[in-house]
Design an enzyme around this catalytic site. Sequence first.
Site, PDB file in Angstrom:
ATOM      1  N   ASP A 276       0.845  -1.192   0.000  1.00  0.00           N
ATOM      2  CA  ASP A 276       0.000   0.000   0.000  1.00  0.00           C
ATOM      3  C   ASP A 276       0.886   1.250   0.000  1.00  0.00           C
ATOM      4  O   ASP A 276       1.889   1.325   0.713  1.00  0.00           O
ATOM      5  CB  ASP A 276      -0.909  -0.003   1.235  1.00  0.00           C
TER       6      ASP A 276
ATOM      7  N   ASN B 229     -12.958  -3.244   2.677  1.00  0.00           N
ATOM      8  CA  ASN B 229     -13.905  -2.143   2.825  1.00  0.00           C
ATOM      9  C   ASN B 229     -14.901  -2.189   1.666  1.00  0.00           C
ATOM     10  O   ASN B 229     -14.502  -2.293   0.505  1.00  0.00           O
ATOM     11  CB  ASN B 229     -13.171  -0.798   2.822  1.00  0.00           C
TER      12      ASN B 229
ATOM     13  N   GLN C  34     -14.037   2.765   1.826  1.00  0.00           N
ATOM     14  CA  GLN C  34     -13.527   2.334   0.515  1.00  0.00           C
ATOM     15  C   GLN C  34     -13.252   3.561  -0.345  1.00  0.00           C
ATOM     16  O   GLN C  34     -14.109   4.444  -0.483  1.00  0.00           O
ATOM     17  CB  GLN C  34     -14.527   1.403  -0.195  1.00  0.00           C
ATOM     18  N   SER C  35     -12.039   3.617  -0.891  1.00  0.00           N
ATOM     19  CA  SER C  35     -11.663   4.765  -1.724  1.00  0.00           C
ATOM     20  C   SER C  35     -11.270   4.349  -3.133  1.00  0.00           C
ATOM     21  O   SER C  35     -11.272   5.184  -4.041  1.00  0.00           O
ATOM     22  CB  SER C  35     -10.510   5.541  -1.074  1.00  0.00           C
ATOM     23  N   VAL C  36     -10.930   3.080  -3.316  1.00  0.00           N
ATOM     24  CA  VAL C  36     -10.628   2.567  -4.660  1.00  0.00           C
ATOM     25  C   VAL C  36     -11.670   1.492  -4.977  1.00  0.00           C
ATOM     26  O   VAL C  36     -11.780   0.495  -4.259  1.00  0.00           O
ATOM     27  CB  VAL C  36      -9.202   1.981  -4.737  1.00  0.00           C
TER      28      VAL C  36
ATOM     29  N   HIS D 208     -10.395  -5.234  -3.312  1.00  0.00           N
ATOM     30  CA  HIS D 208      -9.060  -5.549  -2.797  1.00  0.00           C
ATOM     31  C   HIS D 208      -9.164  -5.974  -1.350  1.00  0.00           C
ATOM     32  O   HIS D 208     -10.055  -5.532  -0.615  1.00  0.00           O
ATOM     33  CB  HIS D 208      -8.102  -4.359  -2.935  1.00  0.00           C
TER      34      HIS D 208
ATOM     35  N   HIS E  72      -7.087  -5.857   2.086  1.00  0.00           N
ATOM     36  CA  HIS E  72      -5.946  -5.311   2.838  1.00  0.00           C
ATOM     37  C   HIS E  72      -5.374  -6.420   3.719  1.00  0.00           C
ATOM     38  O   HIS E  72      -6.132  -7.181   4.343  1.00  0.00           O
ATOM     39  CB  HIS E  72      -6.402  -4.184   3.783  1.00  0.00           C
TER      40      HIS E  72
HETATM   41  P1  AMP Z   1      -9.710   1.393   0.382  1.00  0.00           P
HETATM   42  O1  AMP Z   1      -9.748   2.737   1.072  1.00  0.00           O
HETATM   43  O2  AMP Z   1     -10.168   0.244   1.243  1.00  0.00           O
HETATM   44  O3  AMP Z   1     -10.442   1.456  -0.940  1.00  0.00           O
HETATM   45  O4  AMP Z   1      -8.189   1.099   0.095  1.00  0.00           O
HETATM   46  C1  AMP Z   1      -7.510   1.644  -0.988  1.00  0.00           C
HETATM   47  C2  AMP Z   1      -6.055   1.615  -0.638  1.00  0.00           C
HETATM   48  O5  AMP Z   1      -5.319   1.793  -1.832  1.00  0.00           O
HETATM   49  C3  AMP Z   1      -5.608   2.694   0.329  1.00  0.00           C
HETATM   50  O6  AMP Z   1      -5.068   2.103   1.503  1.00  0.00           O
HETATM   51  C4  AMP Z   1      -4.569   3.487  -0.460  1.00  0.00           C
HETATM   52  O7  AMP Z   1      -3.498   3.927   0.331  1.00  0.00           O
HETATM   53  C5  AMP Z   1      -4.147   2.472  -1.502  1.00  0.00           C
HETATM   54  N1  AMP Z   1      -3.617   3.032  -2.729  1.00  0.00           N
HETATM   55  C6  AMP Z   1      -4.143   4.024  -3.479  1.00  0.00           C
HETATM   56  N2  AMP Z   1      -3.376   4.253  -4.560  1.00  0.00           N
HETATM   57  C7  AMP Z   1      -2.349   3.377  -4.500  1.00  0.00           C
HETATM   58  C8  AMP Z   1      -1.217   3.110  -5.322  1.00  0.00           C
HETATM   59  N3  AMP Z   1      -0.985   3.811  -6.442  1.00  0.00           N
HETATM   60  N4  AMP Z   1      -0.366   2.131  -4.957  1.00  0.00           N
HETATM   61  C9  AMP Z   1      -0.583   1.435  -3.816  1.00  0.00           C
HETATM   62  N5  AMP Z   1      -1.639   1.624  -3.000  1.00  0.00           N
HETATM   63  C10 AMP Z   1      -2.509   2.584  -3.334  1.00  0.00           C
END
Ligand code: AMP
Length: 118
Positions: free
Chosen positions: A32, A91, A98-100, A104, A106
Amino acid sequence: MVQTDCIFCRIIAGKLPAMMVHQDDLCVAFRDINPQAPVHLLVVPREHFASLDEATPERRELLGHLLLTAARVANAEGLTEKGGGYRTVINTGAGVGQSVFHLHVHVLGGRPMGWPPG
Ligand code: AMP
């Protein structure tokens, strides 16, 4: 299908750099970029789908593979039950962080953690 606007699809396609720790036919795992623990890995299916809410029965095998891979990469980092353990988190939805929006898992470890999570 690959989504060109998805950050994880771009990593999987090799268009964005990432610190890969595992790659196979079904998924990849990388560190991450904003680690929340000494070890913080993300296990990501090659197939793009937004979240666990899109986990259809057809994806049963893939979903099991993601968890097996999570254990494998955690163990490879020295995170075993005896070695302090690790936490897996998925998430689902912006409301819980969840932001992406590419599913995935973690994998976090290397420090004590409280429960319940914040
Ligand atoms: P979530 O908030 O559960 O969707 O987790 C998304 C995760 O992706 C977060 O912990 C971010 O720090 C991680 N993340 C976003 N962009 C990147 C990237 N380019 N490389 C590695 N991790 C990333």
